[in-house]
Design an enzyme around this catalytic site. Structure first.
Site, mmCIF file in Angstrom:
data_model
loop_
_atom_site.group_PDB
_atom_site.id
_atom_site.type_symbol
_atom_site.label_atom_id
_atom_site.label_comp_id
_atom_site.label_asym_id
_atom_site.label_seq_id
_atom_site.Cartn_x
_atom_site.Cartn_y
_atom_site.Cartn_z
ATOM 1 N N LYS A 110 -6.096 -2.553 8.709
ATOM 2 C CA LYS A 110 -6.562 -0.981 7.701
ATOM 3 C C LYS A 110 -7.914 -1.444 7.852
ATOM 4 O O LYS A 110 -9.062 -1.743 7.398
ATOM 5 C CB LYS A 110 -6.007 -1.368 6.367
ATOM 6 C CG LYS A 110 -4.145 -1.434 5.838
ATOM 7 C CD LYS A 110 -4.017 -0.328 6.762
ATOM 8 C CE LYS A 110 -2.643 -0.250 6.601
ATOM 9 N NZ LYS A 110 -1.582 1.337 7.106
ATOM 10 N N LYS A 212 9.068 4.538 11.748
ATOM 11 C CA LYS A 212 9.331 3.678 10.829
ATOM 12 C C LYS A 212 11.054 4.325 10.158
ATOM 13 O O LYS A 212 11.199 5.648 9.822
ATOM 14 C CB LYS A 212 8.251 4.245 9.280
ATOM 15 C CG LYS A 212 7.119 3.171 9.913
ATOM 16 C CD LYS A 212 5.956 4.010 8.897
ATOM 17 C CE LYS A 212 4.923 3.175 8.915
ATOM 18 N NZ LYS A 212 3.198 3.155 7.895
#
Length: 322
Positions: A110, A212
């Site tokens: 991240k 997703k």
């Protein structure tokens, strides 16, 4: 959404709401709440993040209903390569995080975390490179085009990146970054939060599609979208419990081609989960049916107030599924 909608009362009768404590802050939270549905076919997970309004959250509920009430698709493989997931931690915490992903040959890091600097990102990425040969980064749409170009230059100064995920928020911005850098661009939010999930591919704004299951409305709809995409696909989790991870692994197993490691190892971010966490073997997770442990469901049960909040949310989302 094509999911057959069960009666609301039946859905609520099958509901378990849990609160999963996290090892590190991720996506701004330290406790992940999800609602689980114990259906006639299996277990489903409704875990739309709390800030999502009903029209968006309804897709996540459709995914839970599909898992609980509909049979699974045919699969092509019984194990899935996964990437390690490294939150926006300090560089000296990287080894501790990576220890939870034994055998992973790829890590997603991240970056562009609010309140942090590009120097923090570079230090974190370089710390990961010391342990994992292939690194990808995820900015969650946090950069402008110019910031993204500068960040890619800084992040590749000491080594390659497999790809940069969602460097900017919009499709035109992704396309602009893609024209200006030599690193592959992956799209996540530009697919799962879009009215037209195929636009990013049609406009040449991405090299890789991150899909997703829950935000897209379930495994079936994810596979339908995947069938219309002519770029490589990575299946990733939405900070799911073991139940949701199981659906992600199933979706990845049902794809005809899977050239990249998937982002389905996020269970290691939880202190405890509703089922025993499968340990990666050589960087792979098995494709198995996940059944929550009754004792864990009881121990991790959310407060009565939070359970009522999730019930009210399901009431709001239920009519939007059909």
């Amino acid at each position: 959404m094509s999911t057959v909608t069960p009666p609301l009362d039946d859905l609520l009768d099958r509901l378990h709401v849990v609160a999963l404590p996290m090892r590190v802050r991720f996506r701004g939270i330290t406790v992940r709440e999800v609602a689980l549905v114990e259906g006639p076919v299996g277990w489903g997970e409704f875990g739309a993040f709390v800030e999502y309004e009903p029209p968006e959250a309804a897709f996540w509920l459709a995914s839970a209903v599909e898992a609980a009430y509909q049979p699974a698709p045919v699969v092509h493989r019984d194990r899935i390569p996964i990437n390690a997931t490294v939150p926006a931690v300090a560089a000296d915490q990287v080894p501790e995080v990576l220890n939870r992903f034994p055998g992973a040959r790829t890590a997603k890091v991240k970056v562009a975390e609010p309140g942090q600097t590009l120097a923090d990102d570079v230090a974190r990425v370089n710390a990961v490179r010391a342990f994992v040969p292939s690194v990808r980064v995820d900015a969650n749409g946090g950069w402008t085009v110019d910031d993204a170009v500068a960040a890619v230059a800084a992040l590749t100064a000491d080594g390659a990146l497999e790809y940069v995920e969602q460097p900017c928020a919009t499709v035109p911005e992704l396309a602009a970054v893609r024209r200006r850098v030599d690193v592959l661009i992956a799209a996540d939010e530009s697919i799962r939060k879009a009215d037209d999930p195929l636009r990013v591919v049609r406009e040449g704004a991405a090299d890789v599609a991150v899909l997703k299951v829950a935000p897209l409305g379930g495994v079936t709809r994810m596979l339908e979208i995947a069938d219309q995409i002519d770029i490589p696909i990575v299946v990733s989790s939405a900070l799911d419990s073991a139940v949701g991870i199981g659906r992600g692994l199933l979706a990845a197993a049902a794809l005809p081609h899977l050239p990249y490691a998937c982002g389905l190892g996020t269970g290691g971010l939880f202190v405890d989960d509703v089922a025993e966490l499968a340990v990666p073997v050589d960087g792979n997770l098995p494709v198995t049916t996940v059944t929550p442990d009754r004792a864990r469901l009881a121990a991790l049960a959310a407060s009565p107030e939070r359970r009522r909040w999730w019930i009210d949310r399901i009431r709001a989302c239920h009519p939007l599924m059909s």
